[in-house]
Write a protein that holds these residues in place. Structure first.
Motif, PDB file in Angstrom:
ATOM      1  N   VAL A  14     -23.425 -39.261 -48.935  1.00 28.39           N
ATOM      2  CA  VAL A  14     -22.458 -38.159 -48.828  1.00 28.39           C
ATOM      3  C   VAL A  14     -22.536 -37.189 -50.001  1.00 28.39           C
ATOM      4  CG1 VAL A  14     -20.911 -39.466 -47.336  1.00 28.39           C
ATOM      5  CG2 VAL A  14     -20.605 -39.579 -49.829  1.00 28.39           C
ATOM      6  N   GLY A  15     -23.562 -37.345 -50.848  1.00 31.79           N
ATOM      7  CA  GLY A  15     -23.804 -36.335 -51.869  1.00 31.79           C
ATOM      8  C   GLY A  15     -23.483 -36.766 -53.275  1.00 31.79           C
ATOM      9  N   ALA A  16     -23.018 -35.819 -54.065  1.00 34.08           N
ATOM     10  CA  ALA A  16     -22.814 -36.015 -55.497  1.00 34.08           C
ATOM     11  C   ALA A  16     -21.804 -37.115 -55.788  1.00 34.08           C
ATOM     12  CB  ALA A  16     -22.357 -34.701 -56.140  1.00 34.08           C
ATOM     13  N   PHE A  17     -21.953 -37.712 -56.973  1.00 32.32           N
ATOM     14  CA  PHE A  17     -21.037 -38.757 -57.428  1.00 32.32           C
ATOM     15  C   PHE A  17     -19.592 -38.283 -57.246  1.00 32.32           C
ATOM     16  CE2 PHE A  17     -18.398 -41.023 -60.417  1.00 32.32           C
ATOM     17  CZ  PHE A  17     -18.910 -42.301 -60.419  1.00 32.32           C
ATOM     18  N   GLY A  18     -18.775 -39.143 -56.645  1.00 29.16           N
ATOM     19  CA  GLY A  18     -17.374 -38.826 -56.400  1.00 29.16           C
ATOM     20  C   GLY A  18     -17.072 -38.514 -54.955  1.00 29.16           C
ATOM     21  N   ASN A  19     -18.082 -38.040 -54.217  1.00 28.58           N
ATOM     22  CA  ASN A  19     -17.848 -37.760 -52.802  1.00 28.58           C
ATOM     23  C   ASN A  19     -17.578 -39.035 -52.016  1.00 28.58           C
ATOM     24  OD1 ASN A  19     -18.055 -35.037 -53.110  1.00 28.58           O
ATOM     25  ND2 ASN A  19     -20.027 -34.816 -52.081  1.00 28.58           N
TER      26      ASN A  19
ATOM     27  N   GLN B  35     -23.643 -43.922 -68.482  1.00 26.61           N
ATOM     28  CA  GLN B  35     -24.804 -43.051 -68.682  1.00 26.61           C
ATOM     29  C   GLN B  35     -25.240 -43.066 -70.138  1.00 26.61           C
ATOM     30  OE1 GLN B  35     -24.214 -38.732 -68.166  1.00 26.61           O
ATOM     31  NE2 GLN B  35     -26.059 -38.733 -66.903  1.00 26.61           N
ATOM     32  N   ARG B  36     -24.269 -43.043 -71.056  1.00 24.74           N
ATOM     33  CA  ARG B  36     -24.599 -43.101 -72.492  1.00 24.74           C
ATOM     34  C   ARG B  36     -25.262 -44.418 -72.857  1.00 24.74           C
ATOM     35  NH1 ARG B  36     -19.331 -40.889 -72.902  1.00 24.74           N
ATOM     36  NH2 ARG B  36     -18.510 -42.873 -73.680  1.00 24.74           N
ATOM     37  N   ALA B  37     -24.973 -45.460 -72.090  1.00 27.82           N
ATOM     38  CA  ALA B  37     -25.548 -46.786 -72.344  1.00 27.82           C
ATOM     39  C   ALA B  37     -26.852 -47.004 -71.577  1.00 27.82           C
ATOM     40  CB  ALA B  37     -24.532 -47.866 -71.970  1.00 27.82           C
ATOM     41  N   GLY B  38     -27.333 -45.976 -70.880  1.00 33.08           N
ATOM     42  CA  GLY B  38     -28.586 -46.112 -70.132  1.00 33.08           C
ATOM     43  C   GLY B  38     -28.443 -46.814 -68.801  1.00 33.08           C
ATOM     44  N   VAL B  39     -27.248 -46.752 -68.213  1.00 32.05           N
ATOM     45  CA  VAL B  39     -26.968 -47.409 -66.935  1.00 32.05           C
ATOM     46  C   VAL B  39     -26.563 -46.339 -65.922  1.00 32.05           C
ATOM     47  CG1 VAL B  39     -25.469 -49.047 -65.727  1.00 32.05           C
ATOM     48  CG2 VAL B  39     -26.228 -49.539 -68.077  1.00 32.05           C
ATOM     49  N   THR B  40     -27.050 -46.463 -64.694  1.00 31.25           N
ATOM     50  CA  THR B  40     -26.703 -45.527 -63.625  1.00 31.25           C
ATOM     51  C   THR B  40     -25.555 -46.083 -62.801  1.00 31.25           C
ATOM     52  OG1 THR B  40     -28.958 -44.662 -63.463  1.00 31.25           O
ATOM     53  CG2 THR B  40     -27.534 -44.367 -61.541  1.00 31.25           C
ATOM     54  N   LEU B  41     -24.497 -45.298 -62.665  1.00 32.58           N
ATOM     55  CA  LEU B  41     -23.360 -45.699 -61.839  1.00 32.58           C
ATOM     56  C   LEU B  41     -23.365 -44.887 -60.547  1.00 32.58           C
ATOM     57  CD1 LEU B  41     -20.753 -47.445 -61.699  1.00 32.58           C
ATOM     58  CD2 LEU B  41     -19.510 -45.430 -62.545  1.00 32.58           C
ATOM     59  N   LEU B  42     -23.235 -45.590 -59.411  1.00 32.76           N
ATOM     60  CA  LEU B  42     -23.079 -44.960 -58.111  1.00 32.76           C
ATOM     61  C   LEU B  42     -21.656 -45.197 -57.612  1.00 32.76           C
ATOM     62  CD1 LEU B  42     -26.405 -46.100 -56.393  1.00 32.76           C
ATOM     63  CD2 LEU B  42     -25.971 -43.987 -57.670  1.00 32.76           C
ATOM     64  N   ASP B  43     -21.128 -44.228 -56.896  1.00 29.79           N
ATOM     65  CA  ASP B  43     -19.777 -44.309 -56.350  1.00 29.79           C
ATOM     66  C   ASP B  43     -19.905 -44.581 -54.856  1.00 29.79           C
ATOM     67  OD1 ASP B  43     -16.990 -43.950 -55.927  1.00 29.79           O
ATOM     68  OD2 ASP B  43     -17.350 -41.842 -55.395  1.00 29.79           O
ATOM     69  N   CYS B  44     -19.600 -45.823 -54.431  1.00 27.99           N
ATOM     70  CA  CYS B  44     -19.897 -46.244 -53.060  1.00 27.99           C
ATOM     71  C   CYS B  44     -18.765 -47.086 -52.462  1.00 27.99           C
ATOM     72  CB  CYS B  44     -21.191 -47.049 -53.014  1.00 27.99           C
ATOM     73  SG  CYS B  44     -22.614 -46.227 -53.776  1.00 27.99           S
TER      74      CYS B  44
ATOM     75  N   GLU C 191     -19.091 -58.230 -38.476  1.00 28.01           N
ATOM     76  CA  GLU C 191     -19.374 -57.558 -37.210  1.00 28.01           C
ATOM     77  C   GLU C 191     -20.327 -56.381 -37.398  1.00 28.01           C
ATOM     78  OE1 GLU C 191     -15.457 -56.377 -36.124  1.00 28.01           O
ATOM     79  OE2 GLU C 191     -14.765 -58.412 -35.735  1.00 28.01           O
ATOM     80  N   GLY C 192     -20.772 -56.154 -38.642  1.00 27.03           N
ATOM     81  CA  GLY C 192     -21.631 -55.014 -38.925  1.00 27.03           C
ATOM     82  C   GLY C 192     -20.902 -53.689 -38.846  1.00 27.03           C
ATOM     83  N   ALA C 193     -19.570 -53.721 -39.044  1.00 28.49           N
ATOM     84  CA  ALA C 193     -18.745 -52.539 -38.804  1.00 28.49           C
ATOM     85  C   ALA C 193     -18.299 -51.829 -40.078  1.00 28.49           C
ATOM     86  CB  ALA C 193     -17.520 -52.923 -37.972  1.00 28.49           C
ATOM     87  N   TRP C 194     -18.843 -52.200 -41.220  1.00 25.82           N
ATOM     88  CA  TRP C 194     -18.510 -51.476 -42.446  1.00 25.82           C
ATOM     89  C   TRP C 194     -19.139 -50.089 -42.440  1.00 25.82           C
ATOM     90  CZ3 TRP C 194     -19.258 -54.793 -47.523  1.00 25.82           C
ATOM     91  CH2 TRP C 194     -18.156 -55.646 -47.676  1.00 25.82           C
ATOM     92  N   THR C 195     -18.478 -49.162 -43.137  1.00 28.39           N
ATOM     93  CA  THR C 195     -19.110 -47.916 -43.547  1.00 28.39           C
ATOM     94  C   THR C 195     -19.081 -47.881 -45.065  1.00 28.39           C
ATOM     95  OG1 THR C 195     -18.392 -46.728 -41.567  1.00 28.39           O
ATOM     96  CG2 THR C 195     -19.029 -45.393 -43.469  1.00 28.39           C
ATOM     97  N   ILE C 196     -20.220 -47.673 -45.695  1.00 26.29           N
ATOM     98  CA  ILE C 196     -20.283 -47.523 -47.147  1.00 26.29           C
ATOM     99  C   ILE C 196     -20.597 -46.064 -47.444  1.00 26.29           C
ATOM    100  CG2 ILE C 196     -21.358 -48.281 -49.293  1.00 26.29           C
ATOM    101  CD1 ILE C 196     -22.126 -50.878 -47.905  1.00 26.29           C
ATOM    102  N   PHE C 197     -19.685 -45.399 -48.117  1.00 26.17           N
ATOM    103  CA  PHE C 197     -19.858 -43.990 -48.457  1.00 26.17           C
ATOM    104  C   PHE C 197     -20.641 -43.902 -49.770  1.00 26.17           C
ATOM    105  CE2 PHE C 197     -15.726 -44.159 -46.141  1.00 26.17           C
ATOM    106  CZ  PHE C 197     -16.130 -43.486 -45.000  1.00 26.17           C
ATOM    107  N   VAL C 198     -21.921 -43.617 -49.657  1.00 27.90           N
ATOM    108  CA  VAL C 198     -22.835 -43.687 -50.792  1.00 27.90           C
ATOM    109  C   VAL C 198     -22.902 -42.321 -51.484  1.00 27.90           C
ATOM    110  CG1 VAL C 198     -25.209 -44.165 -51.495  1.00 27.90           C
ATOM    111  CG2 VAL C 198     -24.169 -45.455 -49.597  1.00 27.90           C
ATOM    112  N   SER C 199     -22.594 -42.302 -52.778  1.00 28.81           N
ATOM    113  CA  SER C 199     -22.685 -41.034 -53.512  1.00 28.81           C
ATOM    114  C   SER C 199     -23.196 -41.287 -54.921  1.00 28.81           C
ATOM    115  CB  SER C 199     -21.322 -40.332 -53.552  1.00 28.81           C
ATOM    116  OG  SER C 199     -20.372 -41.026 -54.329  1.00 28.81           O
ATOM    117  N   GLY C 200     -23.877 -40.256 -55.447  1.00 23.22           N
ATOM    118  CA  GLY C 200     -24.481 -40.357 -56.775  1.00 23.22           C
ATOM    119  C   GLY C 200     -25.923 -39.874 -56.714  1.00 23.22           C
ATOM    120  N   GLY C 201     -26.697 -40.221 -57.742  1.00 19.43           N
ATOM    121  CA  GLY C 201     -28.099 -39.803 -57.794  1.00 19.43           C
ATOM    122  C   GLY C 201     -28.861 -40.254 -56.566  1.00 19.43           C
TER     123      GLY C 201
END
Length: 312
Positions: free
Chosen positions: A166-171, A115-124, A135-145
């Protein structure tokens, strides 16, 4: 190739990273990647991607960057290199999709640094193996902005349609802990059931056919890893025991931190440790069946007096 698609970077070209890079290339994306090891870089080139000289170079060239890393040390190193990348002022803000299973505190530290470097990190983090992605069977738990998550949704959809926000970064990491907690238990349960079947003189192939397909007790773990256990073949690995050990430690530490009892999960830990001791560290986690088999007096697979650790 559709030139409107964003240029994608992939850092960490192991089992999962290579699978994602391959799928993106097949989907018409431009993909550049980096891995500390040379063989994964060569595989990327063979698949039609570009292998760059460093994580910094990947970050400088990508619009969206995916990280798939095995250790906290690797995350820290990659984050510093991404932060140091020089990007033109008129380019869109770089979004980094972090897919690894690592301690939440370390991911949060990475988020603040980027964030200090101007980059957005998502936790997924991803639930599923490379085989399951096909097989199209992945689940990606998307969290962050939320806005950033919407921007990169077309990238996620190359891998799977199952991309819950799934909401805020870290979820995302919290959800992955729950998923892997269950996978550890199911893995051992399947191994135990097939060992029990063998000791009773049943044909394990027939047991697998009946129960893997059951609408009540059949699971993805039973279908995928149960088949490995029936055949007693654990290479190539969909998840290596040595990597799984790291995940088990991270999940156990979180459970302790939130004061949650996990008796079933805790009972699985020594079995995976025993697999490591038997030389199965680089084999699939389904090889825990061999640990239970040895405890039950079932001999090694025909022609194998001991497990050979693969090289390369």
């Amino acid at each position: 190739m559709n030139q409107t698609k964003p240029a994608i970077g992939v850092i960490g070209l192991g089992i999962m990273g290579s699978a994602m890079a391959g799928a993106l290339l097949a989907g018409g994306f431009q993909v550049a990647g980096y891995d500390v090891a040379a063989p994964p870089r060569r595989r990327l080139i063979k698949a039609g991607g570009r292998a760059l000289a460093s994580s910094t170079a990947v970050a400088a060239n990508a619009e969206v960057l995916i990280t798939s890393l095995a250790t906290v040390a690797a995350l820290d190193d990659v984050v510093e290199k991404i932060a140091s990348a020089k990007r033109a002022a008129n380019r869109p803000r770089l979004i980094v999709i972090e897919t690894s299973t690592l301690p939440l505190a370390d991911k949060e530290r990475a988020r603040k640094r980027l964030q200090r470097a101007g980059v957005t990190l998502l936790d997924c983090p991803i639930s599923g193996t490379a085989v399951r992605m096909k097989e199209g069977a992945w689940t990606i738990f998307v969290s962050g902005g939320a806005a950033a998550c919407r921007r990169v949704k077309p990238v996620f959809e190359v891998f799977t349609r199952n991309v819950p926000y799934v909401g805020a970064f870290g979820n995302g990491t919290r959800m992955k802990f729950i998923a892997n907690h269950m996978v550890a238990i199911h893995n051992v349960a399947v191994a135990e059931s097939l060992t029990f079947a063998r000791r009773m003189g049943l044909d394990p192939q027939r047991v697998w056919e009946l129960f893997a397909a059951s609408p009540v007790i059949g699971t993805g773990v039973y279908r995928l890893r149960g088949k490995f256990m029936v055949e007693r073949r654990y290479l190539p690995a969909t998840m290596k025991v040595e990597v799984w050990q790291k995940d088990m430690q991270v999940i156990g530490d979180m459970a302790k931190a939130v004061h949650c009892p996990t008796p079933l999960f805790s009972a699985c830990v020594p079995l995976f440790s025993a697999a490591m001791a038997q030389g199965l560290g680089r084999h699939d986690t389904a090889s825990v069946c061999e640990v239970l088999g040895a405890m039950a007096g079932i001999g090694s697979p025909r022609g194998k007096r001991r497990w050979r650790v693969p090289t390369g």
